[in-house]
Design a protein around this motif. Sequence first.
Motif, PDB file in Angstrom:
ATOM      1  N   GLN A 185      -1.215 -17.940 -17.937  1.00  0.00           N
ATOM      2  CA  GLN A 185      -2.581 -18.436 -17.770  1.00  0.00           C
ATOM      3  C   GLN A 185      -3.404 -17.507 -16.895  1.00  0.00           C
ATOM      4  OE1 GLN A 185      -2.161 -22.428 -16.261  1.00  0.00           O
ATOM      5  NE2 GLN A 185      -1.732 -23.298 -18.278  1.00  0.00           N
ATOM      6  N   GLN A 186      -2.812 -17.010 -15.816  1.00  0.00           N
ATOM      7  CA  GLN A 186      -3.524 -16.094 -14.925  1.00  0.00           C
ATOM      8  C   GLN A 186      -3.893 -14.810 -15.664  1.00  0.00           C
ATOM      9  OE1 GLN A 186      -1.191 -15.419 -11.364  1.00  0.00           O
ATOM     10  NE2 GLN A 186      -0.863 -17.618 -11.086  1.00  0.00           N
ATOM     11  N   ALA A 187      -2.971 -14.274 -16.438  1.00  0.00           N
ATOM     12  CA  ALA A 187      -3.237 -13.049 -17.187  1.00  0.00           C
ATOM     13  C   ALA A 187      -4.318 -13.277 -18.238  1.00  0.00           C
ATOM     14  CB  ALA A 187      -1.952 -12.546 -17.840  1.00  0.00           C
ATOM     15  N   GLN A 188      -4.262 -14.414 -18.890  1.00  0.00           N
ATOM     16  CA  GLN A 188      -5.265 -14.730 -19.908  1.00  0.00           C
ATOM     17  C   GLN A 188      -6.640 -14.901 -19.271  1.00  0.00           C
ATOM     18  OE1 GLN A 188      -3.839 -17.001 -23.176  1.00  0.00           O
ATOM     19  NE2 GLN A 188      -5.757 -18.112 -23.396  1.00  0.00           N
ATOM     20  N   GLN A 189      -6.709 -15.567 -18.126  1.00  0.00           N
ATOM     21  CA  GLN A 189      -7.991 -15.741 -17.426  1.00  0.00           C
ATOM     22  C   GLN A 189      -8.556 -14.408 -16.946  1.00  0.00           C
ATOM     23  OE1 GLN A 189      -6.985 -18.640 -14.426  1.00  0.00           O
ATOM     24  NE2 GLN A 189      -7.299 -20.360 -15.827  1.00  0.00           N
ATOM     25  N   ALA A 190      -7.673 -13.451 -16.712  1.00  0.00           N
ATOM     26  CA  ALA A 190      -8.108 -12.111 -16.302  1.00  0.00           C
ATOM     27  C   ALA A 190      -8.422 -11.221 -17.509  1.00  0.00           C
ATOM     28  CB  ALA A 190      -7.027 -11.460 -15.442  1.00  0.00           C
ATOM     29  N   SER A 191      -8.431 -11.812 -18.699  1.00  0.00           N
ATOM     30  CA  SER A 191      -8.746 -11.127 -19.955  1.00  0.00           C
ATOM     31  C   SER A 191      -7.794  -9.976 -20.259  1.00  0.00           C
ATOM     32  CB  SER A 191     -10.192 -10.623 -19.944  1.00  0.00           C
ATOM     33  OG  SER A 191     -11.085 -11.697 -19.802  1.00  0.00           O
ATOM     34  N   GLN A 192      -6.535 -10.114 -19.851  1.00  0.00           N
ATOM     35  CA  GLN A 192      -5.540  -9.103 -20.190  1.00  0.00           C
ATOM     36  C   GLN A 192      -5.113  -9.288 -21.638  1.00  0.00           C
ATOM     37  OE1 GLN A 192      -2.347  -9.351 -17.330  1.00  0.00           O
ATOM     38  NE2 GLN A 192      -3.679  -8.852 -15.611  1.00  0.00           N
ATOM     39  N   SER A 193      -4.701  -8.205 -22.272  1.00  0.00           N
ATOM     40  CA  SER A 193      -4.284  -8.269 -23.667  1.00  0.00           C
ATOM     41  C   SER A 193      -2.812  -8.657 -23.797  1.00  0.00           C
ATOM     42  CB  SER A 193      -4.518  -6.930 -24.361  1.00  0.00           C
ATOM     43  OG  SER A 193      -3.736  -5.915 -23.742  1.00  0.00           O
ATOM     44  N   ALA A 227       9.718 -19.129 -25.027  1.00  0.00           N
ATOM     45  CA  ALA A 227       8.258 -19.043 -24.954  1.00  0.00           C
ATOM     46  C   ALA A 227       7.695 -17.975 -25.891  1.00  0.00           C
ATOM     47  CB  ALA A 227       7.831 -18.743 -23.513  1.00  0.00           C
ATOM     48  N   ARG A 228       8.564 -17.192 -26.505  1.00  0.00           N
ATOM     49  CA  ARG A 228       8.102 -16.119 -27.387  1.00  0.00           C
ATOM     50  C   ARG A 228       7.465 -16.666 -28.653  1.00  0.00           C
ATOM     51  NH1 ARG A 228      12.510 -12.771 -29.421  1.00  0.00           N
ATOM     52  NH2 ARG A 228      10.823 -11.621 -30.379  1.00  0.00           N
ATOM     53  N   THR A 229       6.473 -15.937 -29.130  1.00  0.00           N
ATOM     54  CA  THR A 229       5.920 -16.170 -30.453  1.00  0.00           C
ATOM     55  C   THR A 229       6.354 -14.989 -31.327  1.00  0.00           C
ATOM     56  OG1 THR A 229       3.847 -14.981 -30.067  1.00  0.00           O
ATOM     57  CG2 THR A 229       3.909 -17.325 -29.441  1.00  0.00           C
ATOM     58  N   GLU A 230       6.005 -15.027 -32.582  1.00  0.00           N
ATOM     59  CA  GLU A 230       6.432 -13.954 -33.493  1.00  0.00           C
ATOM     60  C   GLU A 230       5.818 -12.604 -33.126  1.00  0.00           C
ATOM     61  OE1 GLU A 230       3.255 -14.582 -37.121  1.00  0.00           O
ATOM     62  OE2 GLU A 230       5.139 -15.700 -37.153  1.00  0.00           O
ATOM     63  N   ASN A 231       4.717 -12.608 -32.363  1.00  0.00           N
ATOM     64  CA  ASN A 231       4.046 -11.358 -32.004  1.00  0.00           C
ATOM     65  C   ASN A 231       4.544 -10.746 -30.703  1.00  0.00           C
ATOM     66  OD1 ASN A 231       2.336 -11.482 -34.285  1.00  0.00           O
ATOM     67  ND2 ASN A 231       1.034 -12.936 -33.222  1.00  0.00           N
ATOM     68  N   ASP A 232       5.301 -11.497 -29.919  1.00  0.00           N
ATOM     69  CA  ASP A 232       5.799 -10.997 -28.644  1.00  0.00           C
ATOM     70  C   ASP A 232       6.987 -10.071 -28.882  1.00  0.00           C
ATOM     71  OD1 ASP A 232       3.871 -12.598 -27.382  1.00  0.00           O
ATOM     72  OD2 ASP A 232       5.258 -14.286 -27.250  1.00  0.00           O
ATOM     73  N   VAL A 233       7.187  -9.150 -27.947  1.00  0.00           N
ATOM     74  CA  VAL A 233       8.185  -8.105 -28.129  1.00  0.00           C
ATOM     75  C   VAL A 233       9.168  -8.091 -26.952  1.00  0.00           C
ATOM     76  CG1 VAL A 233       8.522  -5.615 -28.388  1.00  0.00           C
ATOM     77  CG2 VAL A 233       6.474  -6.696 -29.326  1.00  0.00           C
ATOM     78  N   ILE A 234      10.456  -8.056 -27.276  1.00  0.00           N
ATOM     79  CA  ILE A 234      11.455  -7.850 -26.234  1.00  0.00           C
ATOM     80  C   ILE A 234      11.520  -6.345 -25.973  1.00  0.00           C
ATOM     81  CG2 ILE A 234      13.906  -7.983 -25.642  1.00  0.00           C
ATOM     82  CD1 ILE A 234      14.066 -10.564 -27.241  1.00  0.00           C
ATOM     83  N   LEU A 235      11.147  -5.947 -24.754  1.00  0.00           N
ATOM     84  CA  LEU A 235      11.142  -4.533 -24.393  1.00  0.00           C
ATOM     85  C   LEU A 235      12.512  -4.062 -23.927  1.00  0.00           C
ATOM     86  CD1 LEU A 235       7.768  -4.367 -22.421  1.00  0.00           C
ATOM     87  CD2 LEU A 235       8.189  -3.797 -24.815  1.00  0.00           C
ATOM     88  N   ILE A 272      10.119  -9.046 -21.493  1.00  0.00           N
ATOM     89  CA  ILE A 272       9.387  -9.436 -22.703  1.00  0.00           C
ATOM     90  C   ILE A 272       7.895  -9.181 -22.502  1.00  0.00           C
ATOM     91  CG2 ILE A 272       8.760 -11.355 -24.239  1.00  0.00           C
ATOM     92  CD1 ILE A 272      11.456 -12.633 -23.594  1.00  0.00           C
ATOM     93  N   LYS A 273       7.275  -8.617 -23.533  1.00  0.00           N
ATOM     94  CA  LYS A 273       5.829  -8.408 -23.547  1.00  0.00           C
ATOM     95  C   LYS A 273       5.220  -9.551 -24.352  1.00  0.00           C
ATOM     96  CE  LYS A 273       2.370  -5.036 -25.059  1.00  0.00           C
ATOM     97  NZ  LYS A 273       2.207  -3.694 -25.665  1.00  0.00           N
ATOM     98  N   TYR A 274       4.504 -10.437 -23.654  1.00  0.00           N
ATOM     99  CA  TYR A 274       3.829 -11.578 -24.278  1.00  0.00           C
ATOM    100  C   TYR A 274       2.395 -11.169 -24.578  1.00  0.00           C
ATOM    101  CZ  TYR A 274       7.719 -14.297 -22.366  1.00  0.00           C
ATOM    102  OH  TYR A 274       8.977 -14.789 -22.051  1.00  0.00           O
ATOM    103  N   LEU A 275       1.987 -11.302 -25.826  1.00  0.00           N
ATOM    104  CA  LEU A 275       0.627 -10.955 -26.209  1.00  0.00           C
ATOM    105  C   LEU A 275      -0.317 -12.111 -25.883  1.00  0.00           C
ATOM    106  CD1 LEU A 275       1.203  -9.062 -29.561  1.00  0.00           C
ATOM    107  CD2 LEU A 275       1.052  -8.167 -27.242  1.00  0.00           C
ATOM    108  N   LEU A 276      -1.531 -11.753 -25.497  1.00  0.00           N
ATOM    109  CA  LEU A 276      -2.555 -12.734 -25.130  1.00  0.00           C
ATOM    110  C   LEU A 276      -3.770 -12.533 -26.020  1.00  0.00           C
ATOM    111  CD1 LEU A 276      -2.237 -12.299 -21.268  1.00  0.00           C
ATOM    112  CD2 LEU A 276      -1.283 -14.146 -22.639  1.00  0.00           C
ATOM    113  N   PRO A 277      -4.531 -13.560 -26.300  1.00  0.00           N
ATOM    114  CA  PRO A 277      -4.329 -14.937 -25.855  1.00  0.00           C
ATOM    115  C   PRO A 277      -3.170 -15.597 -26.618  1.00  0.00           C
ATOM    116  CG  PRO A 277      -6.219 -14.852 -27.315  1.00  0.00           C
ATOM    117  CD  PRO A 277      -5.726 -13.418 -27.119  1.00  0.00           C
ATOM    118  N   ARG A 278      -2.623 -16.609 -26.007  1.00  0.00           N
ATOM    119  CA  ARG A 278      -1.523 -17.357 -26.612  1.00  0.00           C
ATOM    120  C   ARG A 278      -2.063 -18.274 -27.702  1.00  0.00           C
ATOM    121  NH1 ARG A 278       2.636 -14.872 -25.965  1.00  0.00           N
ATOM    122  NH2 ARG A 278       4.036 -16.646 -26.021  1.00  0.00           N
ATOM    123  N   PRO A 279      -1.265 -18.484 -28.752  1.00  0.00           N
ATOM    124  CA  PRO A 279      -1.708 -19.380 -29.827  1.00  0.00           C
ATOM    125  C   PRO A 279      -1.729 -20.840 -29.397  1.00  0.00           C
ATOM    126  CG  PRO A 279       0.458 -18.412 -30.309  1.00  0.00           C
ATOM    127  CD  PRO A 279      -0.002 -17.881 -29.004  1.00  0.00           C
TER     128      PRO A 279
END
Length: 86
Positions: free
Chosen positions: A17-25, A58-66, A79-86
């Motif tokens: 939520q913090q990352a999403q509020q900061a408009s991170q990708s 918590a992963r979605t199909e777009n998230d990547v295990i680094l 894990i790289k979680y893509l934002l915004p979350r679905p």
Amino acid sequence: MPPTADDFSNALNSLLQQAQQASQSHLVVNSGNLHRQVGGYPGPNHRMPMCCRVMRGARTENDVILEAPPLGDGASLTIKYLLPRP
């Protein structure tokens, strides 16, 4: 008292939520760092397998295990979680 799955889930959701509020990708989360934030790691009563299960769940199909530990659950899971979350 050792952390619970809800503790890990709440901490992860707060970071997302913090990352999403900061408009991170995206947000990159490492299991060792997440567990340290929640507490109890490192230590004899750590809950690293539970932390990793919550992160994977918590992963979605777009998230990547680094990075994944060779034995499945460990402090190097990243894990790289893509934002915004679905």
